[in-house]
Design a protein around this motif. Structure first.
Motif, PDB file in Angstrom:
ATOM      1  N   ILE A  15      -4.302  -0.353   8.696  1.00  0.00           N
ATOM      2  CA  ILE A  15      -4.324   1.105   8.508  1.00  0.00           C
ATOM      3  C   ILE A  15      -3.316   1.769   9.436  1.00  0.00           C
ATOM      4  CG2 ILE A  15      -5.775   3.166   8.553  1.00  0.00           C
ATOM      5  CD1 ILE A  15      -8.194   1.208   8.175  1.00  0.00           C
ATOM      6  N   ALA A  16      -3.178   1.241  10.652  1.00  0.00           N
ATOM      7  CA  ALA A  16      -2.238   1.813  11.609  1.00  0.00           C
ATOM      8  C   ALA A  16      -0.786   1.560  11.190  1.00  0.00           C
ATOM      9  CB  ALA A  16      -2.485   1.230  12.997  1.00  0.00           C
ATOM     10  N   ILE A  17      -0.479   0.350  10.764  1.00  0.00           N
ATOM     11  CA  ILE A  17       0.893   0.015  10.377  1.00  0.00           C
ATOM     12  C   ILE A  17       1.325   0.828   9.167  1.00  0.00           C
ATOM     13  CG2 ILE A  17       2.347  -1.826   9.425  1.00  0.00           C
ATOM     14  CD1 ILE A  17       0.749  -3.782  11.209  1.00  0.00           C
ATOM     15  N   SER A  18       0.443   0.970   8.199  1.00  0.00           N
ATOM     16  CA  SER A  18       0.773   1.771   7.015  1.00  0.00           C
ATOM     17  C   SER A  18       0.670   3.265   7.320  1.00  0.00           C
ATOM     18  CB  SER A  18      -0.147   1.414   5.849  1.00  0.00           C
ATOM     19  OG  SER A  18      -1.502   1.686   6.170  1.00  0.00           O
ATOM     20  N   ASP A  19       0.026   3.606   8.423  1.00  0.00           N
ATOM     21  CA  ASP A  19      -0.283   4.992   8.815  1.00  0.00           C
ATOM     22  C   ASP A  19      -0.842   5.765   7.625  1.00  0.00           C
ATOM     23  OD1 ASP A  19      -0.654   7.046  10.600  1.00  0.00           O
ATOM     24  OD2 ASP A  19       1.397   7.828  10.409  1.00  0.00           O
ATOM     25  N   THR A  20      -1.787   5.120   6.967  1.00  0.00           N
ATOM     26  CA  THR A  20      -2.361   5.661   5.734  1.00  0.00           C
ATOM     27  C   THR A  20      -3.861   5.440   5.714  1.00  0.00           C
ATOM     28  OG1 THR A  20      -0.326   5.068   4.546  1.00  0.00           O
ATOM     29  CG2 THR A  20      -2.272   5.554   3.213  1.00  0.00           C
ATOM     30  N   PRO A  21      -4.671   6.504   5.757  1.00  0.00           N
ATOM     31  CA  PRO A  21      -6.108   6.314   5.564  1.00  0.00           C
ATOM     32  C   PRO A  21      -6.377   5.613   4.234  1.00  0.00           C
ATOM     33  CG  PRO A  21      -5.656   8.520   6.361  1.00  0.00           C
ATOM     34  CD  PRO A  21      -4.323   7.916   6.012  1.00  0.00           C
ATOM     35  N   LEU A  22      -7.234   4.606   4.267  1.00  0.00           N
ATOM     36  CA  LEU A  22      -7.464   3.782   3.086  1.00  0.00           C
ATOM     37  C   LEU A  22      -8.863   3.970   2.528  1.00  0.00           C
ATOM     38  CD1 LEU A  22      -5.880   0.351   4.139  1.00  0.00           C
ATOM     39  CD2 LEU A  22      -4.802   2.253   2.897  1.00  0.00           C
ATOM     40  N   ALA A  23      -8.942   4.281   1.247  1.00  0.00           N
ATOM     41  CA  ALA A  23     -10.212   4.186   0.526  1.00  0.00           C
ATOM     42  C   ALA A  23     -10.473   2.712   0.299  1.00  0.00           C
ATOM     43  CB  ALA A  23     -10.124   4.923  -0.807  1.00  0.00           C
ATOM     44  N   ALA A  24     -11.677   2.252   0.657  1.00  0.00           N
ATOM     45  CA  ALA A  24     -11.906   0.805   0.584  1.00  0.00           C
ATOM     46  C   ALA A  24     -13.374   0.487   0.371  1.00  0.00           C
ATOM     47  CB  ALA A  24     -11.403   0.120   1.855  1.00  0.00           C
ATOM     48  N   PRO A  25     -13.772   0.245  -0.889  1.00  0.00           N
ATOM     49  CA  PRO A  25     -15.098  -0.319  -1.135  1.00  0.00           C
ATOM     50  C   PRO A  25     -15.074  -1.812  -0.872  1.00  0.00           C
ATOM     51  CG  PRO A  25     -13.924  -0.138  -3.191  1.00  0.00           C
ATOM     52  CD  PRO A  25     -13.003   0.416  -2.121  1.00  0.00           C
TER      53      PRO A  25
ATOM     54  N   ILE B  41     -10.036   4.876   8.638  1.00  0.00           N
ATOM     55  CA  ILE B  41      -8.958   5.365   9.490  1.00  0.00           C
ATOM     56  C   ILE B  41      -8.774   4.420  10.676  1.00  0.00           C
ATOM     57  CG2 ILE B  41      -9.247   7.798   8.847  1.00  0.00           C
ATOM     58  CD1 ILE B  41     -10.893   8.074  11.503  1.00  0.00           C
ATOM     59  N   SER B  42      -7.609   4.502  11.320  1.00  0.00           N
ATOM     60  CA  SER B  42      -7.347   3.657  12.485  1.00  0.00           C
ATOM     61  C   SER B  42      -7.602   4.393  13.793  1.00  0.00           C
ATOM     62  CB  SER B  42      -5.908   3.144  12.469  1.00  0.00           C
ATOM     63  OG  SER B  42      -4.995   4.218  12.570  1.00  0.00           O
ATOM     64  N   SER B  43      -7.642   5.726  13.770  1.00  0.00           N
ATOM     65  CA  SER B  43      -7.842   6.514  14.980  1.00  0.00           C
ATOM     66  C   SER B  43      -8.239   7.937  14.605  1.00  0.00           C
ATOM     67  CB  SER B  43      -6.556   6.555  15.818  1.00  0.00           C
ATOM     68  OG  SER B  43      -5.544   7.257  15.117  1.00  0.00           O
TER      69      SER B  43
ATOM     70  N   LEU C 167       0.811  -1.218   0.000  1.00  0.00           N
ATOM     71  CA  LEU C 167       0.000   0.000   0.000  1.00  0.00           C
ATOM     72  C   LEU C 167       0.843   1.266   0.000  1.00  0.00           C
ATOM     73  CD1 LEU C 167      -2.727  -1.108   2.568  1.00  0.00           C
ATOM     74  CD2 LEU C 167      -3.020  -0.845   0.103  1.00  0.00           C
ATOM     75  N   THR C 168       2.006   1.221   0.631  1.00  0.00           N
ATOM     76  CA  THR C 168       2.802   2.443   0.797  1.00  0.00           C
ATOM     77  C   THR C 168       3.915   2.602  -0.232  1.00  0.00           C
ATOM     78  OG1 THR C 168       4.178   1.292   2.440  1.00  0.00           O
ATOM     79  CG2 THR C 168       2.338   2.614   3.266  1.00  0.00           C
ATOM     80  N   THR C 169       4.219   1.550  -0.989  1.00  0.00           N
ATOM     81  CA  THR C 169       5.337   1.653  -1.943  1.00  0.00           C
ATOM     82  C   THR C 169       4.932   1.393  -3.390  1.00  0.00           C
ATOM     83  OG1 THR C 169       5.980  -0.676  -1.669  1.00  0.00           O
ATOM     84  CG2 THR C 169       6.973   0.932  -0.159  1.00  0.00           C
ATOM     85  N   THR C 170       3.680   1.006  -3.623  1.00  0.00           N
ATOM     86  CA  THR C 170       3.211   0.757  -4.988  1.00  0.00           C
ATOM     87  C   THR C 170       1.849   1.421  -5.181  1.00  0.00           C
ATOM     88  OG1 THR C 170       1.866  -1.248  -4.642  1.00  0.00           O
ATOM     89  CG2 THR C 170       4.257  -1.547  -4.750  1.00  0.00           C
ATOM     90  N   SER C 171       1.306   1.305  -6.357  1.00  0.00           N
ATOM     91  CA  SER C 171      -0.053   1.796  -6.626  1.00  0.00           C
ATOM     92  C   SER C 171      -1.037   0.636  -6.693  1.00  0.00           C
ATOM     93  CB  SER C 171      -0.085   2.592  -7.935  1.00  0.00           C
ATOM     94  OG  SER C 171       0.305   1.771  -9.026  1.00  0.00           O
ATOM     95  N   GLU C 172      -0.656  -0.490  -6.065  1.00  0.00           N
ATOM     96  CA  GLU C 172      -1.511  -1.669  -6.072  1.00  0.00           C
ATOM     97  C   GLU C 172      -2.434  -1.676  -4.851  1.00  0.00           C
ATOM     98  OE1 GLU C 172       1.545  -4.594  -6.199  1.00  0.00           O
ATOM     99  OE2 GLU C 172       2.291  -3.881  -8.133  1.00  0.00           O
TER     100      GLU C 172
END
Length: 393
Positions: free
Chosen positions: A176-186, A101-103, A55-60
């Protein structure tokens, strides 16, 4: 793209990695923040880190469990990554996505970084239902000229609001917490198909289209989150789901006691404010017939089979509170499944059973409807979108 995640045909070699939700713990500071994430199981930790790296190093994109259904996640800020969601699902671009989000701390750091705050009318609902299956609408944060937005326009379908929730599933929240990245997720299914509540459902629909699925077992709720808009007065229930209309009125305070239910489907030219308001959804390949107020089903289903020349067709029956078993109704019904007799059980089993009987190769599926209150509001919302035809007693 990493060559290690692609097959020689150019499609992904989709990996399914096991994770143990019970091994994941958040320090219980309060319901919306955590001071430390602890993972007891080394394999779970490693597999979560593998997913976070994608999630954090690719666009996959990555498939992962939530308490509602399995989601297909990509960083909400990255248009390239979000575009991969739409491509994998074959999803219309005007159908917006929910940010996870995680928090609350992460929401403020990563999305509302311009100093915006959550409107007070949401406070009571957040306190009660976050983490959990409740999605709220917030204004898209304003950004100075030349500054990249914290939410991609592909997430919002170019609208002035975005939808956000904090899932309660340990795997979702940890990812989400480990990547520290809010995720769009359908939901992690092919567009229009029943939502996935098991990793095997995701693999069935998206094998070769995504690199990784985290398998955390079956989802507890079974239907997508409730979506509400508290930016208007009266507030609106845009999509019923894991939090009922009655719960909103009970726990939301005076403001939410006035909540109204939005119409089920947006018009052709009307902006889609939240997922599930437009397009066909939740539909198996077999035609679904939804039966309402038909007693024990014997008279109405037999009449329907004769009138529509369905004798000789493979018919599946999904029943709940009132219908008799298939053997008591008609010999023409060859597959019989019980969804359950409580709202919790019915919503947990609905998508999985639609998929199960569809994969048996039936021609049509008869489904017994439920009362349109409490969990039934969300159940009927999904069934009415899945149904080819509604039959009334």
């Amino acid at each position: 793209m990493s060559s290690s995640t692609q097959s020689t045909s150019g499609l992904f070699e989709t990996k399914v990695l096991k994770v143990n939700p019970a091994s994941i713990h958040f320090t219980p500071n309060n319901s919306t923040t955590y001071s430390e994430l602890k993972i007891d199981d080394p394999e779970t930790k490693l597999n979560l880190e593998k997913a976070a790296k994608i999630l954090t190093t690719t666009s996959e994109v990555v498939g992962f469990p939530t308490e509602t259904v399995y989601g297909l996640g990509a960083p909400s800020k990255s248009s390239d990554s979000v575009r991969s969601i739409y491509k994998a699902k074959n999803r219309p671009l005007d159908n917006p996505l929910i940010t996870h989000i995680s928090s609350l701390d992460q929401l403020y750091r990563k999305v509302l970084s311009n100093g915006a705050s959550i409107p007070k009318q949401y406070e009571s609902l957040i306190e009660k239902f976050w983490p959990g299956p409740l999605t709220i609408l917030l204004p898209v944060p304003e950004t100075p000229n030349g500054t990249e937005s914290t939410i991609s326009k592909l997430v919002t379908a170019n609208q002035p609001t975005f939808a956000v929730r904090m899932p309660s599933h340990p795997v979702a929240r940890a990812l989400i917490a480990i990547s520290d990245t809010p995720l769009a997720a359908p939901s992690a299914n092919a567009s229009t198909r029943p939502s996935p509540t098991q990793a095997s459902h995701v693999l069935h629909d998206l094998k070769g289209k995504i690199p990784l699925i985290l398998d955390g077992g079956s989802c507890d709720v079974g239907l997508e989150s409730t979506v509400v808009d508290g930016l208007c007065d009266p507030p609106m229930l845009l999509r019923p789901g894991g939090v009922s209309l009655e719960d909103l009125k009970t726990y939301g305070g005076e403001f939410w006691s006035r909540v109204v239910v939005a119409k089920r489907t947006a018009g052709k030219l009307e902006p889609v404010r939240t997922p599930g308001m437009k397009y066909r959804h939740y539909s198996p390949i077999a035609k679904v017939y939804l039966f309402l107020q038909c007693g024990d089903g014997v008279e109405k289903l037999n009449q329907f089979i004769v009138q529509n020349e369905l004798k000789g067709k493979r018919i599946a029956l999904l029943r709940s509170k009132h219908f008799k078993s298939a053997s008591e109704i008609s010999a023409s019904i060859t597959v019989d499944r019980e969804l359950g007799t409580t709202g919790d059980n019915i919503q947990r089993h609905l998508f999985a059973m639609l998929r199960e009987v569809d994969e048996l190769g039936v021609d049509v599926i008869f489904v017994e409807g439920v009362d349109n209150d409490h969990e039934g509001l969300a159940i009927m919302n999904r069934l009415q979108k899945a149904a080819y035809q509604t039959v009334r007693g």
